[in-house]
Design a protein around this motif. Structure first.
Motif, PDB file in Angstrom:
ATOM      1  N   ILE A   1     -13.050  12.706   0.449  1.00 61.86           N
ATOM      2  CA  ILE A   1     -12.456  14.019   0.628  1.00 61.86           C
ATOM      3  C   ILE A   1     -11.793  14.365  -0.706  1.00 61.86           C
ATOM      4  N   PRO A   2     -11.991  15.567  -1.214  1.00 66.24           N
ATOM      5  CA  PRO A   2     -11.375  15.922  -2.500  1.00 66.24           C
ATOM      6  C   PRO A   2      -9.849  15.765  -2.461  1.00 66.24           C
ATOM      7  N   ALA A   3      -9.321  15.122  -3.488  1.00 68.91           N
ATOM      8  CA  ALA A   3      -7.876  14.892  -3.562  1.00 68.91           C
ATOM      9  C   ALA A   3      -7.187  16.062  -4.256  1.00 68.91           C
ATOM     10  N   ARG A   4      -5.978  16.327  -3.830  1.00 68.25           N
ATOM     11  CA  ARG A   4      -5.157  17.342  -4.486  1.00 68.25           C
ATOM     12  C   ARG A   4      -3.917  16.663  -5.080  1.00 68.25           C
ATOM     13  N   ALA A   5      -2.967  16.303  -4.237  1.00 69.91           N
ATOM     14  CA  ALA A   5      -1.688  15.775  -4.719  1.00 69.91           C
ATOM     15  C   ALA A   5      -1.516  14.280  -4.490  1.00 69.91           C
ATOM     16  N   PHE A   6      -2.467  13.639  -3.782  1.00 68.57           N
ATOM     17  CA  PHE A   6      -2.357  12.209  -3.504  1.00 68.57           C
ATOM     18  C   PHE A   6      -3.733  11.657  -3.171  1.00 68.57           C
ATOM     19  N   THR A   7      -3.838  10.332  -3.144  1.00 66.52           N
ATOM     20  CA  THR A   7      -5.069   9.676  -2.709  1.00 66.52           C
ATOM     21  C   THR A   7      -4.757   8.806  -1.498  1.00 66.52           C
ATOM     22  N   LEU A   8      -5.807   8.468  -0.738  1.00 65.03           N
ATOM     23  CA  LEU A   8      -5.635   7.600   0.413  1.00 65.03           C
ATOM     24  C   LEU A   8      -6.866   6.712   0.544  1.00 65.03           C
ATOM     25  N   SER A   9      -6.634   5.413   0.555  1.00 66.03           N
ATOM     26  CA  SER A   9      -7.695   4.433   0.729  1.00 66.03           C
ATOM     27  C   SER A   9      -7.249   3.394   1.745  1.00 66.03           C
ATOM     28  N   ILE A  10      -8.226   2.680   2.296  1.00 70.52           N
ATOM     29  CA  ILE A  10      -7.954   1.517   3.136  1.00 70.52           C
ATOM     30  C   ILE A  10      -8.472   0.303   2.375  1.00 70.52           C
ATOM     31  N   MET A  11      -7.629  -0.709   2.249  1.00 64.35           N
ATOM     32  CA  MET A  11      -8.017  -1.945   1.569  1.00 64.35           C
ATOM     33  C   MET A  11      -8.259  -3.032   2.609  1.00 64.35           C
TER      34      MET A  11
END
Length: 177
Positions: free
Chosen positions: A68-78
């Protein structure tokens, strides 16, 4: 019927609701574990998989078509197997770890090697301030899943504290394994 109080950004302004829902939905079942998301992930003891949802996180893999295009933050699952973790590093922005499953040892350290460690369990979090050396290890017998957020849509690659790893911090972007 209501009226939106805030204007849509230009890249969303002309999209239908179906297009918005499609472009901004990420499902775990559609993600492929990236075991080569970071330069240090090639080193035993630092092996882990990233599942990118919003932006590329600290991986630098901004051309991933599944995010999903990021704007102000990123989100991943490790995903971190037992006995693995990551190398001590910094970011130019805040990084947040939120444990979903398992127990994760998170550390902060100074440039003299003094280290403070906290163990996080499910539904526990830590926020790592910019410029503070930090990292994590899975010292348990079970795998760990946790969420990672970085406070910028396209953050720089991790700044490793180890000069040898730092020298090749973009190796995973230069060649495919």
């Amino acid at each position: 019927m209501g009226k939106a109080f805030h204007a849509r950004p230009a890249d969303v302004a002309d999209l239908s609701l179906d297009e918005i829902a499609e472009k901004f939905t990420g499902r775990f079942r559609d993600k492929t574990a990236d075991w080569d998301a970071f330069a240090d992930a090639r080193i035993d003891g630092y092996r882990r998989a990233q599942h990118r949802f919003i932006g590329a996180g600290g991986s630098g893999k901004i051309t991933d078509p599944t995010i999903i295009p990021a704007r102000a933050f990123t989100l991943s699952i490790m995903f971190v197997p037992p006995g693995q973790g990551n190398a001590p590093h910094t970011h130019e922005v805040e990084e947040v770890f939120f444990v979903l499953q398992g127990h994760l040892e998170v550390f902060v350290e100074d440039e003299d090697g003094n280290r403070v460690t906290r163990t996080l369990g499910p539904w526990e979090t830590v926020a790592c301030p910019p410029g503070v050396i930090h990292g994590y290890n899975n010292s348990s017998l079970e795998p760990v899943y946790f969420q990672v957020m970085l406070g910028k849509g396209n953050p720089e690659l991790m700044g490793y504290a180890d000069p040898t790893i730092l020298k090749d911090r973009d190796a995973h972007l230069k060649d495919a394994r």
